[in-house]
Design an enzyme around this catalytic site. Structure first.
Site, PDB file in Angstrom:
ATOM      1  N   VAL A  12       0.856  -1.176   0.000  1.00 43.53           N
ATOM      2  CA  VAL A  12       0.000   0.000   0.000  1.00 43.53           C
ATOM      3  C   VAL A  12       0.896   1.231   0.000  1.00 43.53           C
ATOM      4  CG1 VAL A  12      -1.803   1.265   1.182  1.00 43.53           C
ATOM      5  CG2 VAL A  12      -1.807  -1.237   1.224  1.00 43.53           C
ATOM      6  N   ALA A  36      15.571 -16.220   1.597  1.00 44.88           N
ATOM      7  CA  ALA A  36      14.330 -16.286   2.386  1.00 44.88           C
ATOM      8  C   ALA A  36      13.820 -17.715   2.510  1.00 44.88           C
ATOM      9  CB  ALA A  36      13.266 -15.411   1.741  1.00 44.88           C
ATOM     10  N   GLY A 191      16.251  18.031  -4.496  1.00 46.03           N
ATOM     11  CA  GLY A 191      15.429  16.921  -4.023  1.00 46.03           C
ATOM     12  C   GLY A 191      15.883  16.335  -2.696  1.00 46.03           C
ATOM     13  N   LYS A 209      12.020   9.119  15.111  1.00 42.05           N
ATOM     14  CA  LYS A 209      12.955   7.987  15.071  1.00 42.05           C
ATOM     15  C   LYS A 209      13.614   7.773  16.432  1.00 42.05           C
ATOM     16  CE  LYS A 209      13.882   8.958  10.186  1.00 42.05           C
ATOM     17  NZ  LYS A 209      14.712   9.818   9.308  1.00 42.05           N
ATOM     18  N   GLY A 306      16.009   7.407   0.807  1.00 43.21           N
ATOM     19  CA  GLY A 306      16.160   7.124  -0.614  1.00 43.21           C
ATOM     20  C   GLY A 306      15.534   5.798  -0.973  1.00 43.21           C
TER      21      GLY A 306
END
Lengths: 431, 431
Positions: A12, A36, A191, A209, A306
């Site tokens: 999402v 994995a 940016g 954080k 990023g």
């Protein structure tokens, strides 16, 4: 691995990070399947605008307009929330996903800072993972570093550079000798800073954080409201130059300490000695230091934001889930997380950098020196630079170790003095 | 946590690290119980000498003379191997423990470098953890950082400072301008170097660790035999001074790269630019850099050895086991680890530092320059220092990017030349 069914994820939010996750899962598909133990595949996606060009092909995935519906789909094993925002749709989605028994991976520091304990409680009750490596320090595995790597330690202090935009601005000011405003504009053009940079440059993002790191480090409940927050708007080119002359660099540091006084959490610009690793963290990098009673000082550094680095952290979480290697989101059951009182910052002791802009007339230094004497603040060094074009004079004072309460008393006694042409700048020196 | 039975461990080896583990589990008992979800208690210990004073009270633990018997005891849920050595008792114990279905936590890099694949196979077959965070870089959670934190990435290169003794010696030489021999003696007196320092200063210890990191980074089988190993004995005070003048510091770096050429693994002193984080790793610290295709460059730093840091890593592993958060020891099933051919180091390209000690007579520079020209090695800079007391002259050459094969050809053509008074020193420059 042939005998393991793929783990199917629903994403999402298809902004930079969401698109990055899709790209990463494609690019490193074979390797991730080996690591994995089974394939990790995207089955469904949801975002605001279906037609937007994101540079990725979303046609193989089911498009779902209603994100909460996505969380409930049978072909979604794990929900990846990448829309952001403390409340609203992200929080609603998180609750729906965990309520439906779906593991949740999120990069949303604001949501965790405000609702982390609630969400962890939901995950705990359902016995499912809530993972958020990407929420702090981007690609650096510092959540894992604290939750697991340093788990054997009583941690006394955790601190670091948690906002890449601020670090980019401060280190560019350092390199070019330029002023805050000019560098911010350039950062926006490149940016590195948002059009509305408030969350970054006023320290709020770093505070989100920090509150998460503090919980992991100390086994305490997240207390975002307990973070003192100062941004970098008032740091001047003068400050950076004077600090450099004294052997320091200025960094926006989030710092949390836990001791008998309570839980201290603060984001603010401070002076870092040039021989400290944080002084060498340049540009948009992030870094975190954790000090444990057995391990000593651990230092983690890397890209704090990023597309690639953040996607790396999101997919690391997905791999943990695919491997079935996970546990309590905040390292222990929520009921075992302590609620610490907020420590009185006045009791903190540090050498302190003070920068005054003062009138160019007799008696000013005497006035400031007297205020410091009266407050019991002892002076280590003084630098006064000749008058500027506007007639004001730069006066920098470095104190010996002083309690912040004494510094505040001193500043209060100077408040309103006609000798000062602007508010003084106060920055503790890292020790 | 009341509803969880304690996890009972048996410790084999009560040297510095073993005693540290006992001390850590005692000191941080309450915190570890909260974080692990249950108490971690020592039930049995085994070592060579029962009566030795270790500064810890071992009377609460069962003493077992036969370590293999310890591994089989009913009151030992997890075996902690801290005796060291690639083969012999440690290997026998590891096999007995895993064979008996007991999770194994070890700090033994030599054993893993030589037998890691076999042992991982045993753990995999039994479905039990084999954990070894303490085997590489002491307290730094770099095994976890690679196995999990960076798991989403294709890693192109992993490298770092993996031996604290060598780093202590090199950075002390740097600070004091002293020679290798003198600093080694001092390090031995201070306990930073062993009486027999071979494993450390000849690079073998770092090579053990590198081979483990390479396996985790690249998903390849451990190939210790494939590591090229050079120590620091030939680094001189001259080298360190000349490197500094050129903007570099000398570090013993273990580096592994995986590309189309194969697997390249080497431990050797190299030149590190002063603006690289490794240049600021001083004293006995360790540090590791991993470069991933999405995360970019990750940097981990901390104490690489010593009682506290190593115990911290051992207990972090124990907490993972207590939490039931573990999986394949080398990040994937052993059958999925690739066997890479060893890369030809001759194809590696780098700017290179060459130090010659030469006769003080006409024609020497011409001879060396001609050898370089004939081998196609292009010179970036040359420094020649006047004659020493012994009549020899220091000549330092930095090459442009050159293949190592060309450098070797050049050195071969100079071998036996009467112009050289000793073997040249060759160190690549990190890029």
């Amino acid at each position: 691995m042939e005998d393991h069914r793929p783990m199917r994820i629903g994403i999402v939010g298809l902004g930079t990070v969401g698109a990055g996750v899709v790209r990463l899962l494609e690019t490193n598909e074979a390797l991730i399947t080996r690591r994995a133990g089974r394939p990790i595949v995207v089955s469904a996606v949801s975002a605001r605008d279906r037609t937007k060009d994101r540079g990725i092909d979303i046609s193989p995935f089911a498009w779902v307009d209603d994100m909460n519906e996505l969380a409930r789909r049978d072909d979604v094993d794990v929900v990846v929330e990448l829309i952001g925002g403390a409340d609203g749709p992200a929080l609603s989605l998180a609750r729906v996903a965990l309520g439906a028994g779906k593991p949740l991976v999120t990069a949303n520091k604001a949501m965790l800072a405000h609702h982390g304990m609630d969400l962890a409680g939901l995950a705990e009750k359902a016995g499912i993972p809530l993972k958020y490596e990407a929420a702090v320090a981007g690609g650096i595995p510092v959540i894992k570093g604290l939750r697991e790597g340093a788990a054997a330690n009583e941690i006394s202090r955790v601190y670091g550079i948690l906002n890449g935009t601020c670090n980019y601005i401060l280190t560019t000011m350092e390199r070019d000798g330029s002023d805050f405003g000019a560098v911010l504009e350039e950062a926006q053009r490149l940016g590195f800073a948002e059009a509305d940079p408030t969350f970054d440059i006023d320290g709020i993002d770093a505070a989100h954080k920090l509150s998460i790191l503090a919980s992991l480090a100390f086994g305490t409940q997240i207390d975002f409201a307990g973070v003192d927050i100062h941004g970098i708007r008032n740091v001047t080119a003068d400050d950076i130059r004077e600090a450099a002359g004294l052997g320091y660099r200025i960094r926006l540091v989030g710092m949390a300490e836990n001791d008998a006084d309570g839980l201290f959490q603060r984001v603010r610009p401070i002076l870092v000695p040039t021989d400290h690793p944080l002084a060498h963290v340049g540009g948009p990098l992030n870094a975190v230091v954790a000090e444990g009673n057995f391990v000593g000082s651990l230092f983690f550094q890397g890209a704090g934001a990023g597309e690639g680095p953040t996607a790396s952290a999101v997919v690391a979480d997905l791999i943990d889930v695919a491997r079935d290697e996970y546990g309590d989101p905040f390292a222990m059951q929520v009921a075992h997380l302590l609620r610490q009182p907020k420590a009185d910052s006045g009791n903190r002791v540090a050498r302190t950098y003070l920068r005054f802009m003062v009138q160019d007339r007799p008696g000013v230094l005497a006035e400031i020196a007297a205020a410091m004497r009266d407050a019991g603040v002892s002076i280590e060094s003084v630098i006064q630079r000749g008058a500027r074009e506007d007639g004001s004079v730069l006066l920098v004072v470095v104190t010996h170790h002083s309690a912040e309460s004494a510094i505040q008393t001193m500043l209060k006694s100077l408040a309103g003095s006609e000798s000062l042409t602007s508010d003084p700048m106060v920055m503790p020196i890292l020790n």
